[in-house]
Design a protein around this motif. Structure first.
Motif, PDB file in Angstrom:
ATOM      1  N   PRO A 198       4.538   6.353   2.117  1.00  0.00           N
ATOM      2  CA  PRO A 198       4.770   5.920   0.697  1.00  0.00           C
ATOM      3  C   PRO A 198       6.150   6.477   0.386  1.00  0.00           C
ATOM      4  O   PRO A 198       6.543   7.584   0.927  1.00  0.00           O
ATOM      5  CB  PRO A 198       3.671   6.543  -0.157  1.00  0.00           C
ATOM      6  CG  PRO A 198       2.497   6.373   0.919  1.00  0.00           C
ATOM      7  CD  PRO A 198       2.799   6.709   2.201  1.00  0.00           C
ATOM      8  N   SER A 201      -0.873  10.510  -1.923  1.00  0.00           N
ATOM      9  CA  SER A 201      -0.444   9.363  -1.137  1.00  0.00           C
ATOM     10  C   SER A 201      -1.610   9.444   0.026  1.00  0.00           C
ATOM     11  O   SER A 201      -1.868  10.152   0.423  1.00  0.00           O
ATOM     12  CB  SER A 201       1.014   9.296  -0.697  1.00  0.00           C
ATOM     13  OG  SER A 201       1.444  10.317   0.167  1.00  0.00           O
ATOM     14  N   GLY A 249      -0.932   2.460  -3.013  1.00  0.00           N
ATOM     15  CA  GLY A 249       0.018   1.274  -3.812  1.00  0.00           C
ATOM     16  C   GLY A 249      -0.728   0.139  -3.852  1.00  0.00           C
ATOM     17  O   GLY A 249      -1.703  -0.044  -3.542  1.00  0.00           O
ATOM     18  N   PHE A 286       5.293   8.562  -6.152  1.00  0.00           N
ATOM     19  CA  PHE A 286       4.579   7.365  -5.737  1.00  0.00           C
ATOM     20  C   PHE A 286       3.155   7.064  -6.783  1.00  0.00           C
ATOM     21  O   PHE A 286       2.963   6.017  -6.648  1.00  0.00           O
ATOM     22  CB  PHE A 286       4.261   7.729  -4.213  1.00  0.00           C
ATOM     23  CG  PHE A 286       3.223   6.615  -3.571  1.00  0.00           C
ATOM     24  CD1 PHE A 286       3.522   5.407  -3.439  1.00  0.00           C
ATOM     25  CD2 PHE A 286       1.985   6.920  -3.531  1.00  0.00           C
ATOM     26  CE1 PHE A 286       2.646   4.258  -2.940  1.00  0.00           C
ATOM     27  CE2 PHE A 286       1.008   5.943  -3.147  1.00  0.00           C
ATOM     28  CZ  PHE A 286       1.172   4.931  -2.691  1.00  0.00           C
ATOM     29  N   ASP A 336       2.011   3.468  -6.647  1.00  0.00           N
ATOM     30  CA  ASP A 336       0.510   3.487  -6.860  1.00  0.00           C
ATOM     31  C   ASP A 336       0.385   3.657  -8.469  1.00  0.00           C
ATOM     32  O   ASP A 336       0.975   4.565  -9.005  1.00  0.00           O
ATOM     33  CB  ASP A 336      -0.086   4.763  -6.332  1.00  0.00           C
ATOM     34  CG  ASP A 336      -1.473   5.010  -6.409  1.00  0.00           C
ATOM     35  OD1 ASP A 336      -2.002   4.282  -7.429  1.00  0.00           O
ATOM     36  OD2 ASP A 336      -1.943   6.028  -6.540  1.00  0.00           O
ATOM     37  N   ARG A 372       1.015  -1.275  -0.074  1.00  0.00           N
ATOM     38  CA  ARG A 372      -0.118   0.061   0.038  1.00  0.00           C
ATOM     39  C   ARG A 372       0.903   1.228  -0.047  1.00  0.00           C
ATOM     40  O   ARG A 372       0.360   2.434  -0.266  1.00  0.00           O
ATOM     41  CB  ARG A 372      -1.057   0.066   1.215  1.00  0.00           C
ATOM     42  CG  ARG A 372      -2.102  -1.024   1.033  1.00  0.00           C
ATOM     43  CD  ARG A 372      -2.866  -1.412   2.412  1.00  0.00           C
ATOM     44  NE  ARG A 372      -4.068  -2.332   2.042  1.00  0.00           N
ATOM     45  CZ  ARG A 372      -3.675  -3.463   2.103  1.00  0.00           C
ATOM     46  NH1 ARG A 372      -2.704  -3.902   2.318  1.00  0.00           N
ATOM     47  NH2 ARG A 372      -4.894  -4.340   1.744  1.00  0.00           N
ATOM     48  N   SER A 373       2.168   0.943   0.213  1.00  0.00           N
ATOM     49  CA  SER A 373       2.952   2.437   0.404  1.00  0.00           C
ATOM     50  C   SER A 373       4.262   2.258  -0.375  1.00  0.00           C
ATOM     51  O   SER A 373       5.307   3.000  -0.329  1.00  0.00           O
ATOM     52  CB  SER A 373       3.301   2.568   1.831  1.00  0.00           C
ATOM     53  OG  SER A 373       2.331   2.811   2.847  1.00  0.00           O
TER      54      SER A 373
END
Length: 552
Positions: A417, A434, A28, A429, A21, A17-18
């Motif tokens: 992120p 983010s 992410g 990111f 993306d 998730r970090s």
């Protein structure tokens, strides 16, 4: 394929998730990870450990799982995961995934069925439901505490309580129930069949509890666990029958699937989790708690090498992960600093503190990469990222903040992120921000900045990992090293010609050694002097070999 690849692997933890993306939703995802496979290959790692990607309400960063055989739609699809496995394998990188066997999400179909079923039903028996204490049954069944603060018991509308050692949205499974054991064997087989190479077992020491009546007291969760496995909640001897069944499953594959236990237990107890009949490897978290001190590091290294040898396994070396303050920041603060209090202050490090943390982090990275065993890196440490302490209360996501009633800020600061570019709304990111706020100082740590700087943390990690591989293949470095402390120096001597020397003091120390300098974590101004807070590798490799490995 080498069945023992994991014994000396460099493993990179991706917190998906970090990480990156791909669809501009601020979170992410798997396509984002795929987009960065070339970066991972250039780092030189052997495997990726992918933190939970399953469907989840995100009450605890994905460690509250709704479906163990699928991908959260916000992160992608099963087809995306298949593509990630293929992309990593084509790059020569294996994949380890998280398995969360202690608890599910409260949205899991099994738990929803349990709440909809009466006392004593099969549905409730898959979890830990109990009647309350006190004259009217309104008190929790015991004094057991959640790791996230408060009672580990939550009352249901019909008056029973269920156990959750973590958030109330994470009910604990009852591992004495055959359905639970069969289900997880099926889950492990499902992912192994898809090409996953190994598993990281979340809180592997917690599955089995002593549920005999009356429940024994266990009022604290931070005290050192006993050496005899007698705690009612953790490190129970009965666990190892479960893991023997898992090992039988893993060994049916060619090569066998590896597993590593997240087991916060005394070092002497880790041997059982790491044995060939059990999971095969167990995390050594001792360096996460160690002060910046030569005696502490030397003792931890020697002890864990000995325990890994007794288990016929290999040790693991971990400086940071998704649950602790990043080590570049820990090393910047005074020994014994209250990290929770520092986070609550919300002030970034001073420039002098940050520089000291950077020097020590560089030296520590080279020290652990000189050791036999697996090295587990946490995303962003290769960029020298510090903990983000400036996150405002309104942006916190970790349930620790709520459960501790504001006494602890939680783990969001190490989950911010990653910065890929110095420019852009979210430093590369993603195209639309983010999910956690990134500080402005991330720009100087962006991957595109560090890739252009031969003196950056990223360049050091790439060089050290490449040399580690070269020393293992061409230099023949193998076996247990000699580990000794000489005042403020920790000296690691490996068969095959590698000597690593780390100076833990802030002052230069004279050192005389016959080998040539292969790599140093800081600039060497005069030999035979090792600068303060620096690691130097000495060896006998040819210049052409070093240049060829660095170029590849």
């Amino acid at each position: 394929m080498d069945p023992d690849w994991w014994r000396d692997a460099v493993v990179y933890q991706v917190y998906p998730r970090s990480f990156a993306d791909s669809d501009a939703d601020g979170l992410g995802d798997l396509r984002g990870v795929i987009s960065r496979v070339d970066y991972l290959r250039s780092l030189g790692i052997d495997a990726v450990w992918l933190s939970p990607f399953y469907p989840s309400p995100l009450a605890d960063g994905g460690y509250d799982v709704v479906d163990y055989r699928d991908v959260d739609s916000r992160l992608g699809t099963l087809a995306d995961l298949d593509d990630l496995i293929e992309a990593l394998h084509e790059a020569g990188i294996r994949l380890i995934i998280d398995i969360v066997p202690n608890h599910s999400s409260s949205e899991h179909p099994w738990f929803r069925a349990a709440l909809a079923s009466p006392r004593g039903s099969e549905e409730r028996e898959r979890y830990v439901f109990m009647e309350g204490a006190g004259a009217d049954g309104s008190e929790p069944p015991s004094d057991w505490q959640s790791h996230f603060g408060g009672s580990a018991w939550e009352r249901t509308p019909d008056g029973q309580f269920y156990l959750h050692l973590f958030a109330e949205e994470q009910p604990d499974f009852n591992w004495s129930h055959p359905d639970v054991r069969k289900e997880f064997l099926a889950i492990l087989g499902f992912w192994s069949d898809r090409g996953v190479d190994g598993f990281r077992i979340d809180v592997a020491h917690t599955l089995v509890k002593d549920l005999a009546h009356p429940l024994r007291s266990q009022p604290t969760i931070d005290s050192l666990l006993p050496e005899d496995g007698s705690d009612p909640l953790y490190d129970r001897d009965e666990l190892h029958q479960i893991y023997r069944e898992w090992r039988e499953l893993f060994d049916r594959y060619d090569p066998p699937r590896m597993a590593v236990a997240e087991a916060w237990v005394p070092a002497s107890r880790r041997v059982r989790y790491a044995s060939p009949e059990s999971l095969g490897q167990a995390f050594n978290f001792d360096l996460l708690r160690a002060p910046w001190d030569a005696a502490a590091f030397a003792e931890i290294i020697a002890r864990n090498l000995r325990f890994a040898d007794e288990a016929h396994s290999s040790s693991t070396w971990v400086l940071s992960n998704h649950d602790v303050v990043r080590h570049a920041t820990r090393y910047a603060l005074p020994d014994g600093a209250d990290l929770d209090a520092w986070l609550l202050e919300g002030r970034p490090l001073s420039p002098a503190q940050a520089l000291q943390g950077d020097r020590r982090a560089r030296a520590a990275a080279m020290l652990v990469l000189a050791l036999p065993g697996s090295v587990y890196l946490y995303q962003g440490e290769e960029l020298g990222l510090h903990e983000v302490s400036e996150i405002g209360i309104q942006d916190l996501q970790d349930p620790i903040w709520r459960r501790s009633e504001g006494r602890q800020k939680g783990r969001d600061g190490c989950r911010v992120p990653l910065p890929w570019t110095a420019a852009g709304r979210s430093f590369g990111f993603g195209a639309n921000g983010s999910h956690l706020p990134q500080p402005r100082w991330f720009a100087s740590h962006a991957a595109d900045v560090e890739e252009r700087d031969p003196g950056s943390m990223l360049s050091l990690y790439r060089s050290a990992i490449a040399l580690r591989r070269l020393l293992r293949t061409e230099g023949g470095v193998s076996g247990l090293p000699a580990v000794r402390r000489d005042g403020d120096l920790v000296v690691i001597e490996r068969e095959g010609g590698l000597t690593s020397v780390t100076n833990f003091s802030s002052e230069p120390v004279r050192w005389s050694h016959g080998g040539r300098v292969l790599l140093s974590s800081s600039d060497l101004t005069s030999e035979p002097t090792i600068p303060g807070e620096t690691t130097v590798w000495f060896g006998e490799l040819h210049e052409s070999s070093i240049a060829e490995e660095a170029g590849s």
